[in-house]
Design a protein around this motif. Structure first.
Motif: not given
Length: 249
Positions: A80, A83, A140-141, A144, A183
């Motif tokens: 996280t 991303g 991860a996405l 991002l 994030a």
């Protein structure tokens, strides 16, 4: 005085929303723009302003972090953060026009996932074994996305996890607050170093969000799961409609 009340009140409400369900940026971003902050700076400033409230919520929830589909919390946190850093750099380097038009569709998918989560999730889990590798890739996405824009990223995390994991909807809130804060940590550092933050307005919003995040997390721990789910769906539906109007009206 009017800007002070607008921005502080928006921060208080957004902090509470983020603690209980997510979607606080839907309140703070329009408030910052209404106070005269340009849209790109408003996006960065909103992320920075909501960060303390998210951290306060994560502190309240600190005893409730659990692995998601067997993925260790440490690995979830690492992907996280990575991303979020990549998303923040992407925002600083690229225009946002295309992403603004794509965003309502992403929110619509998240809302549908939330609405059909329990039934769809059971059917999906019967046919697909979502191991730690799948969960980490999805996370991860999401990191991002959180670093790039962040609107409703907490809702999207809950939506994805509810499909992949049979955990109670309310029980996912502690992990959500930790991952959203992770994030945002990377994004906040990038935005601050790039000079993309309007600090006066940010501090007003952030002060309200800090108190709202703490109070909202306390309330979120006591509310029934059904109430938290209903509130989340209501926020997601309203946010999706508003972003469609914003992008295509």
């Amino acid at each position: 005085m009017s800007d002070f009340l607008l921005l502080t009140g928006a921060g208080l409400l957004a902090g509470a929303m983020n603690a209980m369900a997510g979607g606080g940026s839907f309140v703070t971003l329009p408030a910052l723009i209404a106070a005269g902050v340009p849209s790109v700076a408003a996006n960065a400033s909103s992320t920075v302003a909501l960060y303390p409230g998210g951290a306060a919520s994560a502190y309240v929830y600190r005893s409730g972090f659990d692995p998601i589909c067997g993925a260790p919390a440490g690995w979830m946190l690492a992907v996280t953060l990575a991303g979020g850093l990549a998303g923040a750099l992407l925002l600083l380097w690229t225009p946002t026009t295309m992403f603004d038009r794509l965003l309502p569709w992403l929110l619509l998918v998240a809302t549908l996932m939330l609405a059909g989560g329990p039934r769809l999730g059971a059917a999906l889990r019967a046919r697909l074994a979502a191991g730690p590798a799948v969960v980490l890739a999805i996370q991860a996405l999401l990191g991002l996305y959180g670093g790039y824009f962040g609107g409703a990223v907490g809702l999207m995390m809950i939506a994805a996890w509810s499909l992949l994991d049979g955990a109670d909807f309310k029980a996912l809130n502690p992990s959500r607050t930790l991952m959203v804060t992770a994030a945002n940590s990377a994004a906040v550092l990038c935005f601050a170093l790039a000079g993309a933050v309007e600090w006066h307005e940010t501090l007003l919003v952030g002060g309200g969000a800090l108190l709202g995040g703490y109070l909202g997390a306390q309330a979120g721990r006591r509310l029934p799961s059904a109430a938290v789910r209903f509130a989340t769906l209501a926020i997601a539906t309203g946010m999706t409609a508003a972003f469609f109007i914003r992008a295509y009206a």
